[in-house]
Design an enzyme around this catalytic site. Structure first.
Site, PDB file in Angstrom:
ATOM      1  N   MET A 199      53.988  -6.785 -34.357  1.00 58.21           N
ATOM      2  CA  MET A 199      52.516  -6.710 -34.320  1.00 58.21           C
ATOM      3  C   MET A 199      52.154  -5.877 -35.259  1.00 58.21           C
ATOM      4  SD  MET A 199      51.922  -6.330 -30.050  1.00 58.21           S
ATOM      5  CE  MET A 199      49.926  -6.468 -30.381  1.00 58.21           C
ATOM      6  N   ASP A 225      55.010  -9.362 -29.948  1.00 62.54           N
ATOM      7  CA  ASP A 225      56.474  -9.128 -29.547  1.00 62.54           C
ATOM      8  C   ASP A 225      56.361  -8.513 -28.229  1.00 62.54           C
ATOM      9  OD1 ASP A 225      55.889  -6.619 -30.411  1.00 62.54           O
ATOM     10  OD2 ASP A 225      57.468  -6.553 -31.839  1.00 62.54           O
TER      11      ASP A 225
END
Length: 491
Positions: A80, A237
């Site tokens: 991210m 994730d």
């Protein structure tokens, strides 16, 4: 039927081929190393991710050709907060700026000072990691480039774009940009305006299991797949790791122990707690959110020790596990890339304190692993002020391979730690689940069940006492050194 999950991590791209019985038929991994051209910078050429994805997919195809022919959908997960700036020709204007890049710390501090009221809307205090702060930095330090930005994408969205030619992002990755109205699950124009970003520079929003396009004709031919294969939006994730573990119901939680680490707790309501550096973000599934303590360091600290000692991580871990009795007098601050929760300190660095001539590489390895366990205990305390901490938590990611780390975390945090079969591939497996949901329309609650348990590790009374005794020293060492970290960064 079978489904592909692709996870674009910080140090490797992982891909999993999963059948409709949720068996991982084949897996593949392609390693890479982010660039660090200056202190506190962390970048990656997006082309490296693209090449790694196609190489990993080729491995899956070669490993399980029959399951490959049955592929019905592809899903994505990714690190991210990365920012890929595309020009009008849809090509990257510069290397991607990654989640563990600290250059925009001044811009993040400015956003906090001037626009603090937005923090409860976008779910977290602004930090250098977030694309919002990075866009301000680009405007000030690379203004000509900033003026040419046509669209910004997250890492996994760049990979999906390479397959489909369609730009989009999902709610969970958008949540990590500091631009999403988390409760409304819509872009926040005030947050974008505060950070030198216009609404036409961000892609459309989708839920994680939504159909985000179909394969380009040339890509379908190269991969040997039908153009009718569904390409799901995917997610960040942390959220996709939750999908992998079945952490989609209120209160369900897990620890992701990858290069960085997160502690995530799912919720069916949006609850902001920016004052505790807890991230309150949209989940990868509709009508769900999660609270997260996010650390920039995790299993990457042990990989660092391996590079330093010129030894394989598995070898170091095995040595450390032998006759382990708890923390000793050597302390390691694992802040190799700065830190977010609970410090919001991009200047923090790794420190080994208390070396004596008698110490060995085993002592150092143990201290590194203990340091990560201490940071997770700090994370637990932050989360406990705003969420219910279950007494049982799953662990996924590369660090989940370590039984010793499970023992340390259980005793440092006072929770039972559950490891799962195949848990180290968590986000790739979760991405395959999102692909399945996109292709079949099944209910998330039916598909997103916890995987098979490998083992469960309860806190050990002697270790609990030892970790509690050493934790104050760990915390006081950081407090004492924080001013020195800032002075070093200012030189």
């Amino acid at each position: 039927m079978s489904f592909i999950g692709v996870d674009c991590g910080t140090s490797a791209l992982k891909a999993a081929l999963v059948d409709d019985g949720e068996r991982v038929v084949a897996g593949a991994s392609q390693a890479y190393t982010p660039d660090r051209p200056k202190p506190s910078w962390s970048e990656q050429n997006p082309g490296i991710w693209r090449a790694a994805m196609f190489a990993a997919l080729a491995k899956l195809k070669a490993s399980a050709p029959e399951a490959w022919r049955a592929v019905r959908a592809i899903g994505f997960s990714g690190q991210m907060h990365g920012l890929i700036a595309l020009g009008p020709d849809d090509q990257p204007l510069r290397p991607a700026i990654l989640h563990n890049d600290g250059r925009a710390h001044a811009e993040a501090a400015e956003l906090h000072a001037r626009h603090g009221a937005l923090e409860r809307v976008v779910g977290v205090k602004p930090m250098a990691s977030f694309p919002a702060a990075k866009m301000l930095w680009l405007q000030r330090h690379e203004p000509k480039l900033h003026a040419r930005i046509a669209c910004v994408l997250a890492p996994k969205d760049w990979l999906r774009f390479a397959l489909t030619g369609e730009k989009a992002t999902d709610m969970s990755d958008a949540a990590g940009a500091w631009w999403l109205d988390e409760a409304a699950r819509a872009w926040s124009k005030p947050a974008m305006a505060a950070s030198a970003t216009s609404p036409d520079q961000v892609p459309p929003l989708l839920e994680g299991a939504a159909n985000a396009g179909r394969l380009r004709a040339d890509v379908a031919e190269e991969l040997g797949l039908s153009r009718e294969v569904v390409v799901a939006a995917g997610g960040g994730d942390a959220a996709v790791g939750a999908v992998a573990l079945g952490a989609v119901r209120p209160g369900a939680g897990f620890i992701s122990l990858g290069t960085a680490s997160q502690w995530v707790i799912a919720s069916d309501v949006y609850r902001a707690a920016p004052e505790r550096l807890v991230h309150s973000f949209a989940h990868a599934l509709p009508g769900r959110w999660y609270q997260m303590a996010a650390m920039l360091n995790g299993a990457g600290a042990l990989a660092f020790a391996g590079r330093l000692l010129r030894a394989e991580v598995a070898e170091l871990e095995a040595e450390a596990a032998a006759d382990y009795r708890g923390p000793a007098d050597l302390i390691f601050l694992p802040y190799l890339s700065g830190e977010r929760t609970p410090h919001d300190d991009p200047h923090a660095r790794g420190v080994a304190f208390g070396f004596a001539e008698a110490h060995t590489r085993v002592d150092f390895t143990r201290a590194v692993m203990e340091g990560v366990a201490f940071t997770l205990a700090d994370a637990r305390d932050c989360l406990a002020e705003t969420a219910d901490i279950a007494d049982r938590v799953g662990v996924i990611g590369g660090g989940a391979k370590s039984r010793l780390w499970a023992r340390m975390i259980a005793s440092a945090c006072g929770v039972e730690v559950v490891r799962y079969r195949g848990g180290e591939a968590g986000p790739a497996f979760g991405a395959a689940r999102l692909a399945r949901l996109a292709a079949t329309g099944e209910a998330p609650e039916d598909v997103c069940q916890p995987p098979e348990t490998l083992d469960a590790t309860a806190p050990e009374p002697a270790l609990v006492d030892a970790f509690a005794d050493r934790r104050e020293r760990f915390q006081s060492l950081y407090r004492a050194l924080r001013p020195e970290f800032a002075k070093a960064a200012a030189r």
